[in-house]
Design a protein around this motif. Sequence first.
Motif, short mmCIF file in Angstrom:
data_model
loop_
_atom_site.label_atom_id
_atom_site.label_comp_id
_atom_site.label_asym_id
_atom_site.label_seq_id
_atom_site.Cartn_x
_atom_site.Cartn_y
_atom_site.Cartn_z
N PRO A 55 0.82 -1.22 0.00
CA PRO A 55 0.00 0.00 0.00
C PRO A 55 0.85 1.27 0.00
N ALA A 56 1.94 1.27 0.75
CA ALA A 56 2.80 2.47 0.81
C ALA A 56 3.52 2.69 -0.53
N VAL A 57 3.90 1.60 -1.19
CA VAL A 57 4.57 1.72 -2.50
C VAL A 57 3.56 2.28 -3.52
N ALA A 58 2.34 1.75 -3.46
CA ALA A 58 1.29 2.22 -4.38
C ALA A 58 0.99 3.70 -4.14
N ASN A 59 0.92 4.07 -2.88
CA ASN A 59 0.65 5.45 -2.49
C ASN A 59 1.76 6.39 -3.00
N THR A 60 2.99 5.93 -2.91
CA THR A 60 4.12 6.73 -3.39
C THR A 60 3.98 6.94 -4.90
N CYS A 61 3.67 5.88 -5.63
CA CYS A 61 3.51 5.98 -7.09
C CYS A 61 2.38 6.96 -7.44
N ASP A 62 1.28 6.85 -6.71
CA ASP A 62 0.11 7.69 -7.02
C ASP A 62 0.38 9.17 -6.78
N ASN A 63 1.25 9.46 -5.81
CA ASN A 63 1.48 10.87 -5.46
C ASN A 63 2.73 11.46 -6.08
N LEU A 64 3.33 10.71 -6.98
CA LEU A 64 4.59 11.14 -7.57
C LEU A 64 4.35 11.94 -8.85
N ASP A 65 5.01 13.07 -8.94
CA ASP A 65 4.90 13.85 -10.17
C ASP A 65 6.24 13.71 -10.90
N ILE A 66 6.23 12.93 -11.99
CA ILE A 66 7.46 12.74 -12.77
C ILE A 66 7.34 13.57 -14.04
N ARG A 67 8.32 14.43 -14.26
CA ARG A 67 8.28 15.27 -15.46
C ARG A 67 9.61 15.28 -16.17
N PHE A 68 9.55 15.41 -17.49
CA PHE A 68 10.78 15.54 -18.29
C PHE A 68 10.80 16.95 -18.86
N VAL A 69 11.92 17.63 -18.69
CA VAL A 69 12.04 18.99 -19.21
C VAL A 69 13.20 18.99 -20.21
N PRO A 70 12.93 19.38 -21.46
CA PRO A 70 14.01 19.36 -22.45
C PRO A 70 15.21 20.17 -21.96
N GLY A 71 16.39 19.53 -21.99
CA GLY A 71 17.62 20.21 -21.57
C GLY A 71 18.47 20.50 -22.78
N HIS A 72 19.72 20.81 -22.55
CA HIS A 72 20.62 21.17 -23.65
C HIS A 72 20.75 20.01 -24.64
N ASP A 73 21.07 18.85 -24.10
CA ASP A 73 21.29 17.70 -24.96
C ASP A 73 20.28 16.60 -24.63
#
Length: 222
Positions: A55-73
């Motif tokens: 349950p704690a692992v699932a909760n962590t996944c649900d509340n996680l904001d993963i984003r990709f931001v274009p960088g230099h390369d």
Amino acid sequence: MKYVITIDGPTGSGKSTISRLVAKRLNCPYLDTGAMYRVVALALKRGGIPLSDEPAVANTCDNLDIRFVPGHDTNRVYMDDEDVSEPIREPDMDLFASDVSKLDVVRKAMTTLQRKIGAQGPLVAEGRDMGTVVFPEARHKFYVDASTEVRVERRYQERKNRGEFISLKQVREDLIKRDRQDMKRSLAPLKPSMDAVIIDTTDLSIDQVIEQIVGKIEQKRD
Ligand code: C5P
């Protein structure tokens, strides 16, 4: 999903560089799904959450904001508002991300997220199960591989360039252990999709691999 190009393969196969360059050639975004599993692993590690506490692992996944931001390369990877591009690549995160990626709740959460991203338009998606599980309908699927020694050497150079003091022997042991774990797990194991084009990159330059992949994509264009 039809416009997704999947590139799967083991550690050191060159898939990250290849995916990034193929995406650049095709002028579309790329998705590093390994980085997503690494972010989950980092969040669990920092939160001191045992992998057995579902349950704690699932909760962590649900509340996680993963984003990709274009960088230099390459793209920068964000966990909430923090740039975690470096911490997720710390040496101890390699095998830990692999341990985390075996969990059903984690795979379900990441697969959902990856499909949402894939539904937004053309994408080059790289990982272990892109062609087999996440995007089975993808029009173009590739599996890149290379001899163990070449993969070990590439990984060794990569880790040395990052400033790590590491022996070739240790890199070989780590790589073999992690790939075996990724191939033998019951959920979404690393393997080529039946309809994937397999490319052995052992004796090829990155440019040659890119040409092969782009060539195949153009051949199949209708
Ligand atoms: O590609 P990378 O080395 O960053 O991936 C870290 C780990 O994440 C892999 O060893 C694998 O266990 C897991 N992974 C996965 N499925 C993916 C991508 C990565 O299970 N699609």
